[in-house]
Scaffold this motif. Structure first.
Motif, PDB file in Angstrom:
ATOM      1  N   PHE A   1       0.797  -1.529   0.203  1.00 32.12           N
ATOM      2  CA  PHE A   1       0.119   0.244  -0.081  1.00 32.12           C
ATOM      3  C   PHE A   1       0.637   0.988  -0.433  1.00 32.12           C
ATOM      4  O   PHE A   1       1.974   1.187   0.697  1.00 32.12           O
ATOM      5  CB  PHE A   1      -1.102  -0.401   1.156  1.00 32.12           C
ATOM      6  CG  PHE A   1      -1.570   1.231   1.320  1.00 32.12           C
ATOM      7  CD1 PHE A   1      -2.765   1.747   0.448  1.00 32.12           C
ATOM      8  CD2 PHE A   1      -1.959   1.828   2.464  1.00 32.12           C
ATOM      9  CE1 PHE A   1      -2.982   3.391   0.331  1.00 32.12           C
ATOM     10  CE2 PHE A   1      -3.003   2.692   2.947  1.00 32.12           C
ATOM     11  CZ  PHE A   1      -3.788   3.347   1.713  1.00 32.12           C
TER      12      PHE A   1
ATOM     13  N   ASP B   1       1.251  -9.065  -1.651  1.00 33.47           N
ATOM     14  CA  ASP B   1      -0.751  -8.600  -0.823  1.00 33.47           C
ATOM     15  C   ASP B   1      -0.826  -7.459  -1.651  1.00 33.47           C
ATOM     16  O   ASP B   1       0.045  -6.034  -0.225  1.00 33.47           O
ATOM     17  CB  ASP B   1      -0.729  -7.690   0.883  1.00 33.47           C
ATOM     18  CG  ASP B   1      -2.241  -7.180   0.421  1.00 33.47           C
ATOM     19  OD1 ASP B   1      -3.455  -8.129   0.822  1.00 33.47           O
ATOM     20  OD2 ASP B   1      -2.557  -6.607   1.049  1.00 33.47           O
TER      21      ASP B   1
ATOM     22  N   SER C   1     -12.183  -7.566   3.167  1.00 38.35           N
ATOM     23  CA  SER C   1     -11.491  -7.340   3.864  1.00 38.35           C
ATOM     24  C   SER C   1     -12.886  -6.266   3.996  1.00 38.35           C
ATOM     25  O   SER C   1     -13.416  -5.738   3.663  1.00 38.35           O
ATOM     26  CB  SER C   1     -10.248  -6.381   2.898  1.00 38.35           C
ATOM     27  OG  SER C   1      -9.875  -5.442   3.727  1.00 38.35           O
TER      28      SER C   1
ATOM     29  N   GLN D   1      -9.464  -9.090   6.277  1.00 38.36           N
ATOM     30  CA  GLN D   1      -8.614  -8.844   6.309  1.00 38.36           C
ATOM     31  C   GLN D   1      -8.598  -6.854   6.299  1.00 38.36           C
ATOM     32  O   GLN D   1      -9.252  -6.333   6.362  1.00 38.36           O
ATOM     33  CB  GLN D   1      -7.395  -8.556   5.025  1.00 38.36           C
ATOM     34  CG  GLN D   1      -6.158  -7.835   5.203  1.00 38.36           C
ATOM     35  CD  GLN D   1      -5.516  -7.722   3.881  1.00 38.36           C
ATOM     36  OE1 GLN D   1      -5.600  -6.373   3.536  1.00 38.36           O
ATOM     37  NE2 GLN D   1      -5.551  -8.295   2.932  1.00 38.36           N
TER      38      GLN D   1
ATOM     39  N   SER E   1      -1.623  -2.749   7.827  1.00 41.28           N
ATOM     40  CA  SER E   1      -0.994  -1.290   9.021  1.00 41.28           C
ATOM     41  C   SER E   1      -0.889  -2.759  10.228  1.00 41.28           C
ATOM     42  O   SER E   1      -1.004  -1.754  11.769  1.00 41.28           O
ATOM     43  CB  SER E   1      -2.068  -0.392   9.059  1.00 41.28           C
ATOM     44  OG  SER E   1      -2.585   0.613   8.323  1.00 41.28           O
TER      45      SER E   1
ATOM     46  N   LEU F   1       1.399  -2.626  11.763  1.00 48.03           N
ATOM     47  CA  LEU F   1       2.917  -2.032  12.826  1.00 48.03           C
ATOM     48  C   LEU F   1       1.818  -0.112  12.688  1.00 48.03           C
ATOM     49  O   LEU F   1       2.875   0.817  13.211  1.00 48.03           O
ATOM     50  CB  LEU F   1       3.991  -1.302  11.637  1.00 48.03           C
ATOM     51  CG  LEU F   1       4.535  -2.378  11.889  1.00 48.03           C
ATOM     52  CD1 LEU F   1       5.594  -2.066  10.947  1.00 48.03           C
ATOM     53  CD2 LEU F   1       5.038  -3.538  12.831  1.00 48.03           C
TER      54      LEU F   1
ATOM     55  N   GLN G   1       0.987   1.815  10.678  1.00 42.88           N
ATOM     56  CA  GLN G   1       2.011   2.876   9.938  1.00 42.88           C
ATOM     57  C   GLN G   1       2.864   3.600  10.288  1.00 42.88           C
ATOM     58  O   GLN G   1       3.323   4.687   9.881  1.00 42.88           O
ATOM     59  CB  GLN G   1       1.053   4.023   8.979  1.00 42.88           C
ATOM     60  CG  GLN G   1      -0.354   3.279   8.399  1.00 42.88           C
ATOM     61  CD  GLN G   1      -0.788   3.915   7.274  1.00 42.88           C
ATOM     62  OE1 GLN G   1      -0.289   5.431   7.813  1.00 42.88           O
ATOM     63  NE2 GLN G   1      -1.130   3.479   6.123  1.00 42.88           N
TER      64      GLN G   1
ATOM     65  N   LYS H   1       4.933  -3.207   5.812  1.00 41.79           N
ATOM     66  CA  LYS H   1       5.143  -2.667   4.233  1.00 41.79           C
ATOM     67  C   LYS H   1       6.163  -2.268   4.619  1.00 41.79           C
ATOM     68  O   LYS H   1       6.684  -1.542   5.482  1.00 41.79           O
ATOM     69  CB  LYS H   1       3.967  -1.766   4.529  1.00 41.79           C
ATOM     70  CG  LYS H   1       4.309  -1.163   2.542  1.00 41.79           C
ATOM     71  CD  LYS H   1       4.656  -0.218   3.468  1.00 41.79           C
ATOM     72  CE  LYS H   1       5.357   1.458   2.707  1.00 41.79           C
ATOM     73  NZ  LYS H   1       6.068   2.396   2.589  1.00 41.79           N
ATOM     74  N   SER H   2       7.219  -2.119   4.279  1.00 50.05           N
ATOM     75  CA  SER H   2       8.333  -1.331   4.151  1.00 50.05           C
ATOM     76  C   SER H   2       9.041  -1.293   2.794  1.00 50.05           C
ATOM     77  O   SER H   2       8.812  -1.908   1.922  1.00 50.05           O
ATOM     78  CB  SER H   2       9.691  -1.577   4.965  1.00 50.05           C
ATOM     79  OG  SER H   2      10.374  -0.477   4.864  1.00 50.05           O
ATOM     80  N   VAL H   3       9.535   0.013   2.531  1.00 46.02           N
ATOM     81  CA  VAL H   3      10.221   0.406   1.154  1.00 46.02           C
ATOM     82  C   VAL H   3      11.794   0.053   1.590  1.00 46.02           C
ATOM     83  O   VAL H   3      12.541   0.604   0.268  1.00 46.02           O
ATOM     84  CB  VAL H   3      10.110   1.318   0.493  1.00 46.02           C
ATOM     85  CG1 VAL H   3       8.364   0.735  -0.361  1.00 46.02           C
ATOM     86  CG2 VAL H   3      10.025   2.527   1.071  1.00 46.02           C
ATOM     87  N   THR H   4      12.154  -0.317   2.630  1.00 44.00           N
ATOM     88  CA  THR H   4      13.490   0.037   2.944  1.00 44.00           C
ATOM     89  C   THR H   4      14.600  -0.597   3.543  1.00 44.00           C
ATOM     90  O   THR H   4      13.315  -2.163   3.881  1.00 44.00           O
ATOM     91  CB  THR H   4      13.447   1.069   4.743  1.00 44.00           C
ATOM     92  OG1 THR H   4      12.638   2.198   4.852  1.00 44.00           O
ATOM     93  CG2 THR H   4      14.810   1.310   4.891  1.00 44.00           C
TER      94      THR H   4
ATOM     95  N   ARG I   1      14.642  -2.791   6.465  1.00 41.36           N
ATOM     96  CA  ARG I   1      13.871  -3.014   7.612  1.00 41.36           C
ATOM     97  C   ARG I   1      12.043  -3.783   6.737  1.00 41.36           C
ATOM     98  O   ARG I   1      11.912  -5.348   7.455  1.00 41.36           O
ATOM     99  CB  ARG I   1      12.258  -1.400   7.400  1.00 41.36           C
ATOM    100  CG  ARG I   1      13.379  -0.832   8.376  1.00 41.36           C
ATOM    101  CD  ARG I   1      12.298   0.427   7.919  1.00 41.36           C
ATOM    102  NE  ARG I   1      12.305   1.562   8.703  1.00 41.36           N
ATOM    103  CZ  ARG I   1      11.820   2.896   8.868  1.00 41.36           C
ATOM    104  NH1 ARG I   1      11.055   3.570   7.907  1.00 41.36           N
ATOM    105  NH2 ARG I   1      12.104   3.502   9.823  1.00 41.36           N
TER     106      ARG I   1
ATOM    107  N   GLN J   1      14.142  -6.936   8.209  1.00 43.90           N
ATOM    108  CA  GLN J   1      14.011  -7.365   9.817  1.00 43.90           C
ATOM    109  C   GLN J   1      12.696  -7.430  10.224  1.00 43.90           C
ATOM    110  O   GLN J   1      12.642  -8.233  10.919  1.00 43.90           O
ATOM    111  CB  GLN J   1      13.872  -5.239  10.258  1.00 43.90           C
ATOM    112  CG  GLN J   1      14.079  -5.342  11.856  1.00 43.90           C
ATOM    113  CD  GLN J   1      13.604  -3.869  11.934  1.00 43.90           C
ATOM    114  OE1 GLN J   1      12.427  -3.527  12.757  1.00 43.90           O
ATOM    115  NE2 GLN J   1      14.768  -2.606  12.019  1.00 43.90           N
ATOM    116  N   ASN J   2      11.579  -6.942   9.552  1.00 44.54           N
ATOM    117  CA  ASN J   2      10.482  -7.796   9.566  1.00 44.54           C
ATOM    118  C   ASN J   2      10.249  -8.800   9.072  1.00 44.54           C
ATOM    119  O   ASN J   2       9.128  -9.244  10.452  1.00 44.54           O
ATOM    120  CB  ASN J   2       9.209  -6.341   8.450  1.00 44.54           C
ATOM    121  CG  ASN J   2       9.293  -5.341   9.298  1.00 44.54           C
ATOM    122  OD1 ASN J   2       9.374  -5.044  10.034  1.00 44.54           O
ATOM    123  ND2 ASN J   2       9.162  -4.284   7.997  1.00 44.54           N
TER     124      ASN J   2
END
Ligand code: NDP
Length: 274
Positions: free
Chosen positions: A23, A46, A140, A162, A189, A191, A193, A231-234, A237, A240-241
């Motif tokens: 997302f 997802d 969802s 969901q 979400s 986390l 966000q 979700k992450s774009v890093t 991370r 890590q997740n």
């Protein structure tokens, strides 16, 4: 490589308990993010028609070297496309963008109760399932009343609901409804966000385990039995997740996180979003 637990949905289909959400990731950036996720061991992605990045997900799947059948792929029907015929058309559009001839899970994105189309939409979802074009169907953001209405109409129980779910919105009553009907709870979400990552209680638990607050929150979801799709774009991370399977929270940790419930949504209320 990290080993993600596999859950079995109510129709026998297996799903990794931890997946990757996209997302608010621009289509152009989605390909790299999903490729990094696949390299890091994620095997569930997802997306949704409304995210505008199904093509980016498709490019990652086509170029990652991971066979399509090893990836659990979820997408969602957008609100404007609800209704029997519109659902079938929207599904074809999603498949074309994803560059695949089936998805693993197709979800009605929101009930949009004022439109009153989700019962017809569900009949189209049943057809897509019967035709083998999606391996499971679900919903969802459905509240108990929306679920009950589908269950009255249909013999096909949603495999998944969901919903927004994190330590500030733990959804205990809804999770109990799911458990009663064999519907898997998937947390969006997870986390909040990022909003709860500064929480002092989570920080204290994270320090004790030598982990990050995000890892503690993901561990908590897994403990509850939720399917979870951070979700992450890093890249760091993203790695890590999924690196959360070699530690466990104590009963005291779980109790402290349970005490963080505030009934606080970060996203829209499903009863009024139309
Ligand atoms: P998340 O709760 O997954 O949080 C994502 C945010 O947290 C990003 O800003 C990200 O930053 C940051 N973050 C991620 N990992 C870490 C970390 N380890 N440490 C610190 N910060 C971190 O939010 P989403 O709303 O994206 O939810 C996850 C997925 O759920 C979505 O991507 C989507 O697939 C699904 N979803 C479904 C909805 C529905 O209606 N069905 C609604 C909303 C989401 P950065 O990217 O910059 O690293």
């Amino acid at each position: 490589m990290t080993s993600v637990p596999i859950l079995t949905l109510n129709n026998g289909l297996e799903i990794p308990q931890l997946g990757f959400g996209v997302f608010q990731v621009e289509d152009a950036l989605t390909t790299d993010a999903v490729r990094t996720a696949l390299e890091s061991g994620y095997r569930s992605i997802d997306t949704a028609a409304v995210y505008g990045n199904e093509a980016g997900v498709g490019r990652a799947l086509a170029t990652s070297g991971v066979p399509r059948e090893e990836v659990f792929l979820t997408t969602k029907l957008w609100n404007d496309d609800q209704g029997y015929d519109a659902t079938l058309t929207a599904f074809d559009t999603s498949l074309a963008k994803l560059g695949t001839d089936y998805v693993d899970l197709y979800l009605i994105h929101w009930p949009t109760p004022a439109r009153d189309r989700y019962p017809d939409t569900w009949r189209a979802m049943e057809k897509l399932l019967a035709d083998g074009r999606t391996r499971a169907i679900g919903v969802s953001n459905f509240q108990p009343a929306h679920l009950e209405r589908l269950l009255e109409q249909s013999g096909v129980v949603p495999s998944v609901n969901q919903v927004e779910l994190h330590p500030y919105l733990q959804q205990a009553p809804l999770r109990a409804v799911h458990a009663g009907h064999g519907i898997a709870t998937e947390a969006w979400s997870p986390l909040a966000q990022g909003a709860l990552l500064q929480d002092p209680a989570l920080d204290a638990i994270a320090r004790r385990h030598g982990r990050t607050p995000a890892q503690v929150v993901l561990r908590w979801h897994l403990h509850l039995g939720n399917i979870v799709i951070p979700k992450s774009v890093t890249p760091a991370r993203i790695r890590q997740n999924i690196d959360v399977f070699d530690f466990a929270l104590t009963a005291e940790d779980i109790e402290a996180i349970t005490a963080l419930e505030r009934g606080e949504r970060t996203g829209p209320d499903p009863d009024t979003l139309n």
